[in-house]
Design a protein around this motif. Sequence first.
Motif, PDB file in Angstrom:
ATOM      1  N   VAL A 240      -6.252  -4.112   5.298  1.00 28.47           N
ATOM      2  CA  VAL A 240      -4.793  -4.201   5.351  1.00 28.47           C
ATOM      3  C   VAL A 240      -4.381  -5.175   6.445  1.00 28.47           C
ATOM      4  CG1 VAL A 240      -4.526  -1.844   4.510  1.00 28.47           C
ATOM      5  CG2 VAL A 240      -4.524  -2.267   6.978  1.00 28.47           C
TER       6      VAL A 240
ATOM      7  N   LEU B 185       0.827  -1.201   0.000  1.00 32.41           N
ATOM      8  CA  LEU B 185       0.000   0.000   0.000  1.00 32.41           C
ATOM      9  C   LEU B 185       0.860   1.250   0.000  1.00 32.41           C
ATOM     10  CD1 LEU B 185      -2.817   1.290   0.321  1.00 32.41           C
ATOM     11  CD2 LEU B 185      -2.459   1.215   2.780  1.00 32.41           C
TER      12      LEU B 185
ATOM     13  N   ALA C 287      -3.122   6.280  -1.331  1.00 34.29           N
ATOM     14  CA  ALA C 287      -4.345   5.793  -0.707  1.00 34.29           C
ATOM     15  C   ALA C 287      -5.253   6.928  -0.258  1.00 34.29           C
ATOM     16  CB  ALA C 287      -4.006   4.896   0.483  1.00 34.29           C
TER      17      ALA C 287
ATOM     18  N   LEU D 290      -1.824  -3.868   1.620  1.00 34.05           N
ATOM     19  CA  LEU D 290      -3.224  -3.807   1.222  1.00 34.05           C
ATOM     20  C   LEU D 290      -3.610  -5.131   0.565  1.00 34.05           C
ATOM     21  CD1 LEU D 290      -5.802  -2.077   0.811  1.00 34.05           C
ATOM     22  CD2 LEU D 290      -4.840  -1.374  -1.389  1.00 34.05           C
TER      23      LEU D 290
ATOM     24  N   ASP E 200      -9.568  -3.936  -1.662  1.00 33.77           N
ATOM     25  CA  ASP E 200     -10.003  -2.561  -1.896  1.00 33.77           C
ATOM     26  C   ASP E 200     -11.318  -2.653  -2.659  1.00 33.77           C
ATOM     27  OD1 ASP E 200     -10.422   0.055  -2.652  1.00 33.77           O
ATOM     28  OD2 ASP E 200      -8.400   0.387  -3.406  1.00 33.77           O
TER      29      ASP E 200
ATOM     30  N   LEU F  15       0.945   4.933   0.882  1.00 34.29           N
ATOM     31  CA  LEU F  15       0.172   5.840   1.726  1.00 34.29           C
ATOM     32  C   LEU F  15      -0.301   7.063   0.953  1.00 34.29           C
ATOM     33  CD1 LEU F  15      -0.867   6.822   4.445  1.00 34.29           C
ATOM     34  CD2 LEU F  15       1.418   7.694   4.937  1.00 34.29           C
TER      35      LEU F  15
ATOM     36  N   SER G 251       1.847  -1.786   6.688  1.00 32.99           N
ATOM     37  CA  SER G 251       0.857  -2.781   6.281  1.00 32.99           C
ATOM     38  C   SER G 251       0.895  -3.046   4.788  1.00 32.99           C
ATOM     39  CB  SER G 251      -0.561  -2.317   6.674  1.00 32.99           C
ATOM     40  OG  SER G 251      -0.670  -2.136   8.061  1.00 32.99           O
TER      41      SER G 251
ATOM     42  N   LEU H 185      -0.686   2.311   8.065  1.00 33.58           N
ATOM     43  CA  LEU H 185      -0.608   2.023   6.635  1.00 33.58           C
ATOM     44  C   LEU H 185       0.833   1.805   6.172  1.00 33.58           C
ATOM     45  CD1 LEU H 185      -3.243   4.521   5.195  1.00 33.58           C
ATOM     46  CD2 LEU H 185      -3.509   2.081   5.649  1.00 33.58           C
ATOM     47  N   SER H 186       1.774   2.555   6.768  1.00 33.82           N
ATOM     48  CA  SER H 186       3.173   2.418   6.353  1.00 33.82           C
ATOM     49  C   SER H 186       3.754   1.065   6.731  1.00 33.82           C
ATOM     50  CB  SER H 186       4.012   3.535   6.976  1.00 33.82           C
ATOM     51  OG  SER H 186       4.112   3.379   8.380  1.00 33.82           O
TER      52      SER H 186
END
Length: 231
Positions: A132, A4, A9, A114, A117, A6, A112, A109-110
């Motif tokens: 995630v 992912l 996203a 993804l 979606d 960031l 993880s 998020l950094s």
Amino acid sequence: IYTLSLHDALPIYALRSDQPIKAKVDVELKHRGAAPLHLNDTKESGRVLVLFGPRGIEVREQKRTGSFSHFSVWQSSDPAAPEEAENPLIGYNEARDLIDPAGMIGTLLSESTLVDDQAVTWEGQQARLLVVRPTQLPAELEAEKVSTAGQPKPIIAEAKIWLGADGLPLALERTQAIRFPPAVKVTQQQTLTFQQVGGRLLVRRSTETFSGTALTALRGADTKKVKVTVD
């Protein structure tokens, strides 16, 4: 499965602010523990002020009330252990996440990957759902995988983030579980909904549950509900 980005996203960092803020945080706590011939229930509620300014984050507890019920044939009744009475309603890290959830989401998020979606609805409005999982979690421990014996894998770690039409966060759900059936099962889940105040992202409500079972006879459950308001 793909990594992912960031920045691709959501524009999360635009919702952070270094301006002073004061938030009122109402907290409800419930605990229930059970074992053979033993029962322990507690309920607490209170209000905390969370302030952010030149000196950083400050947490000031304003009021606190509670009730306690205890039954045991193998231990005398004790209304509260000294260390339990000293536990704060809101700790520093939790206070930071309540007034700066954008920073918390950015870190999540950094770290993880993804894995899904999709277009969904959230409370009647069109939304985008990101699922995630920790980047370091081995693929064989993913939630939907099962072992050759047909049993769920022992570790589950997952987060779901709902985004509005503008790409900004509406809600977040985090789940962690450890399972070694039939003896041990521990699950922790937190659901957050968000609000914007002066262009800044804040938590609106948080519900966190923790439950555990050991040897089928030892059970415990904790629930923490938080509501954040800004004058």
